[in-house]
Motif scaffolding. Sequence first.
Motif, PDB file in Angstrom:
ATOM      1  N   CYS A   1    -115.731 -74.027  57.012  1.00 36.04           N
ATOM      2  CA  CYS A   1    -117.197 -74.351  57.293  1.00 36.04           C
ATOM      3  C   CYS A   1    -117.088 -75.634  57.658  1.00 36.04           C
ATOM      4  O   CYS A   1    -115.738 -76.495  58.000  1.00 36.04           O
TER       5      CYS A   1
ATOM      6  N   GLU B   1    -118.211 -78.512  57.993  1.00 37.15           N
ATOM      7  CA  GLU B   1    -118.707 -79.228  57.020  1.00 37.15           C
ATOM      8  C   GLU B   1    -117.787 -80.157  55.816  1.00 37.15           C
ATOM      9  O   GLU B   1    -117.603 -81.054  55.124  1.00 37.15           O
ATOM     10  N   CYS B   2    -116.842 -78.939  54.928  1.00 37.17           N
ATOM     11  CA  CYS B   2    -115.911 -78.782  53.717  1.00 37.17           C
ATOM     12  C   CYS B   2    -115.172 -78.108  54.205  1.00 37.17           C
ATOM     13  O   CYS B   2    -113.822 -77.974  52.628  1.00 37.17           O
TER      14      CYS B   2
ATOM     15  N   TYR C   1    -114.842 -75.023  53.497  1.00 34.53           N
ATOM     16  CA  TYR C   1    -114.876 -74.087  53.207  1.00 34.53           C
ATOM     17  C   TYR C   1    -113.984 -72.051  53.584  1.00 34.53           C
ATOM     18  O   TYR C   1    -115.369 -72.346  54.711  1.00 34.53           O
TER      19      TYR C   1
ATOM     20  N   CYS D   1    -122.627 -71.348  54.245  1.00 33.19           N
ATOM     21  CA  CYS D   1    -121.450 -72.351  53.846  1.00 33.19           C
ATOM     22  C   CYS D   1    -122.324 -71.994  51.995  1.00 33.19           C
ATOM     23  O   CYS D   1    -123.364 -72.792  50.971  1.00 33.19           O
TER      24      CYS D   1
ATOM     25  N   CYS E   1    -121.219 -75.775  50.219  1.00 32.69           N
ATOM     26  CA  CYS E   1    -122.334 -76.984  50.286  1.00 32.69           C
ATOM     27  C   CYS E   1    -123.020 -76.547  51.148  1.00 32.69           C
ATOM     28  O   CYS E   1    -124.415 -76.971  51.840  1.00 32.69           O
TER      29      CYS E   1
HETATM   30 ZN   LIG Z   1    -119.560 -75.722  53.236  1.00 31.71          ZN
END
Ligand SMILES: [Zn+2]
Length: 201
Positions: free
Chosen positions: A8, A10-11, A13, A28, A31
């Motif tokens: 991911c 953003e995070c 993962y 995801c 998030c």
């Molecule tokens: Zn994420």
Amino acid sequence: MKQKLFACNECDYLIELESLTEGQVALCPRCHHPIVIKKINSLNRTIAVSASGLMLFFPAILYPLMSMNILSLENSASLFSGVQALWQSELYFVATLVFMFCIFTPIIKLLAAFIICMGLKFHKQRITGFKTLFLIYHKVDSWEMLEVFMIGILVSIIKLKDLADLSLNIGLLCFAAFMLCVITLKVTMDKSMIWDEIDND
Ligand SMILES: [Zn+2]
């Protein structure tokens, strides 16, 4: 079915996914940011957009963008003649920047997208150099700055409209359409799918 590992943006993962079908979006689980978006009819749409951009390239850079009339003296300039004028005025750095970001980079992007998508559509992914061409596309992707140039034109129109008679020419329309084609490539092109196809070779 073969699973692939995705991260991911953003995070960070990590998630294992199977191949998605067109129109599917993998979110995801942590998030809910989209990790993979399988675009619909990506190859055909990218071919249409890049072919339109290529056809608009020469009118966009060679036709006059606008004409200016001051004290009965009329002057018009195209994108290419603007670069030449900057060079002749010894503004070499600015002329090089405008040439690189408004002429060279967009045409490389359009050509690369067109050649790659045409090749994949007709199952010729074994053409040598596809991977290199797509890497070049990635490199130049963030360097094209047509929007900035367009904003510059709009600012100059607003500033000059009280000082001189301005008339907008066909070149400006072609340039705006050319810019839209280059920007639309970001929407139509499915980079993940293209990497998969190149990897399958
Ligand atoms: Zn994420």
